[in-house]
Motif scaffolding. Sequence first.
Motif, mmCIF file in Angstrom:
data_model
loop_
_atom_site.group_PDB
_atom_site.id
_atom_site.type_symbol
_atom_site.label_atom_id
_atom_site.label_comp_id
_atom_site.label_asym_id
_atom_site.label_seq_id
_atom_site.Cartn_x
_atom_site.Cartn_y
_atom_site.Cartn_z
ATOM 1 N N LEU A 84 117.536 13.865 -30.087
ATOM 2 C CA LEU A 84 116.980 14.876 -30.991
ATOM 3 C C LEU A 84 118.096 15.640 -31.696
ATOM 4 C CD1 LEU A 84 114.545 16.319 -32.173
ATOM 5 C CD2 LEU A 84 114.566 17.818 -30.177
ATOM 6 N N PHE A 85 119.137 16.012 -30.971
ATOM 7 C CA PHE A 85 120.256 16.717 -31.598
ATOM 8 C C PHE A 85 120.978 15.816 -32.598
ATOM 9 C CE2 PHE A 85 119.950 19.607 -27.863
ATOM 10 C CZ PHE A 85 119.720 20.771 -28.585
ATOM 11 N N ARG A 86 121.112 14.550 -32.265
ATOM 12 C CA ARG A 86 121.712 13.616 -33.234
ATOM 13 C C ARG A 86 120.856 13.526 -34.494
ATOM 14 N NH1 ARG A 86 123.447 9.071 -28.915
ATOM 15 N NH2 ARG A 86 125.558 9.835 -28.552
ATOM 16 N N SER A 87 119.550 13.477 -34.309
ATOM 17 C CA SER A 87 118.638 13.421 -35.459
ATOM 18 C C SER A 87 118.761 14.688 -36.296
ATOM 19 C CB SER A 87 117.196 13.238 -34.987
ATOM 20 O OG SER A 87 116.317 13.165 -36.080
ATOM 21 N N PHE A 88 118.971 15.815 -35.655
ATOM 22 C CA PHE A 88 119.159 17.069 -36.408
ATOM 23 C C PHE A 88 120.336 16.920 -37.365
ATOM 24 C CE2 PHE A 88 121.405 21.050 -36.991
ATOM 25 C CZ PHE A 88 120.404 21.847 -37.529
ATOM 26 N N PHE A 89 121.481 16.481 -36.862
ATOM 27 C CA PHE A 89 122.666 16.375 -37.708
ATOM 28 C C PHE A 89 122.523 15.284 -38.766
ATOM 29 C CE2 PHE A 89 124.535 18.553 -34.015
ATOM 30 C CZ PHE A 89 125.039 19.664 -34.692
ATOM 31 N N LYS A 90 121.757 14.267 -38.473
ATOM 32 C CA LYS A 90 121.574 13.173 -39.427
ATOM 33 C C LYS A 90 120.490 13.480 -40.464
ATOM 34 C CE LYS A 90 120.323 8.298 -39.625
ATOM 35 N NZ LYS A 90 119.842 7.144 -38.867
ATOM 36 N N ASN A 91 119.387 14.105 -40.047
ATOM 37 C CA ASN A 91 118.202 14.198 -40.903
ATOM 38 C C ASN A 91 117.802 15.597 -41.357
ATOM 39 O OD1 ASN A 91 117.517 11.347 -40.724
ATOM 40 N ND2 ASN A 91 117.024 11.771 -38.589
ATOM 41 N N PHE A 92 118.449 16.641 -40.849
ATOM 42 C CA PHE A 92 117.952 17.986 -41.147
ATOM 43 C C PHE A 92 117.903 18.287 -42.639
ATOM 44 C CE2 PHE A 92 118.607 22.455 -42.131
ATOM 45 C CZ PHE A 92 117.446 22.973 -41.592
ATOM 46 N N ARG A 93 118.938 17.979 -43.348
ATOM 47 C CA ARG A 93 118.972 18.323 -44.776
ATOM 48 C C ARG A 93 117.807 17.693 -45.528
ATOM 49 N NH1 ARG A 93 124.331 19.104 -48.092
ATOM 50 N NH2 ARG A 93 124.711 19.972 -46.054
ATOM 51 N N GLU A 94 117.508 16.436 -45.230
ATOM 52 C CA GLU A 94 116.406 15.747 -45.902
ATOM 53 C C GLU A 94 115.060 16.356 -45.511
ATOM 54 O OE1 GLU A 94 114.494 11.277 -46.168
ATOM 55 O OE2 GLU A 94 116.558 11.514 -45.501
ATOM 56 N N VAL A 95 114.869 16.634 -44.227
ATOM 57 C CA VAL A 95 113.611 17.241 -43.763
ATOM 58 C C VAL A 95 113.458 18.633 -44.367
ATOM 59 C CG1 VAL A 95 112.383 18.141 -41.742
ATOM 60 C CG2 VAL A 95 113.524 15.917 -41.615
ATOM 61 N N ASP A 96 114.526 19.404 -44.353
ATOM 62 C CA ASP A 96 114.472 20.766 -44.885
ATOM 63 C C ASP A 96 114.151 20.770 -46.383
ATOM 64 O OD1 ASP A 96 114.849 23.649 -44.529
ATOM 65 O OD2 ASP A 96 116.661 23.381 -45.744
ATOM 66 N N SER A 97 114.740 19.862 -47.131
ATOM 67 C CA SER A 97 114.484 19.841 -48.572
ATOM 68 C C SER A 97 113.084 19.339 -48.909
ATOM 69 C CB SER A 97 115.536 18.989 -49.284
ATOM 70 O OG SER A 97 115.432 17.649 -48.900
ATOM 71 N N SER A 98 112.410 18.682 -47.959
ATOM 72 C CA SER A 98 111.056 18.195 -48.217
ATOM 73 C C SER A 98 109.992 19.283 -48.012
ATOM 74 C CB SER A 98 110.738 17.013 -47.296
ATOM 75 O OG SER A 98 110.546 17.449 -45.953
ATOM 76 N N ILE A 99 110.390 20.414 -47.483
ATOM 77 C CA ILE A 99 109.450 21.510 -47.203
ATOM 78 C C ILE A 99 109.279 22.359 -48.461
ATOM 79 C CG2 ILE A 99 109.029 23.582 -45.828
ATOM 80 C CD1 ILE A 99 110.807 22.283 -43.665
ATOM 81 N N GLU A 100 108.021 22.567 -48.830
ATOM 82 C CA GLU A 100 107.738 23.451 -49.962
ATOM 83 C C GLU A 100 107.738 24.887 -49.458
ATOM 84 O OE1 GLU A 100 104.265 22.459 -52.149
ATOM 85 O OE2 GLU A 100 104.684 20.324 -52.062
ATOM 86 N N GLN A 101 108.581 25.711 -50.037
ATOM 87 C CA GLN A 101 108.672 27.101 -49.573
ATOM 88 C C GLN A 101 108.237 28.080 -50.618
ATOM 89 O OE1 GLN A 101 112.403 27.957 -47.706
ATOM 90 N NE2 GLN A 101 112.452 25.979 -46.739
#
Length: 101
Positions: A84-101
């Motif tokens: 999960l921590f590895r996924s955070f460093f690999k995927n967080f930016r993409e997941v975060d940018s997909s969120i409509e705020q």
Amino acid sequence: RNANQRYATNGLTGFVVRELARRAGLPPVQEFVVRNDCGCGSTIGPIISAATGIRAIDMGCPQLSMHSIRETMGVCDLTHGLALFRSFFKNFREVDSSIEQ
């Protein structure tokens, strides 16, 4: 999570963790919810989040400590936490940018 906001995890940050786990191919994340008619402890997460504006979550691998004799973990819990921590460093930016705020 609880209605008294004594933990840092909210709907948005909970979604981010679940999505990071999904992208890592992990089993569903175990979530803990406190009944609103029961007292509970707190973490420093909400204080830090409120003071800095940084989104936060309360998470970690279970361990035999503090006030619960039921918090134990196995080898899979450790490897899943690491993934999960590895996924955070690999995927967080993409997941975060997909969120409509």
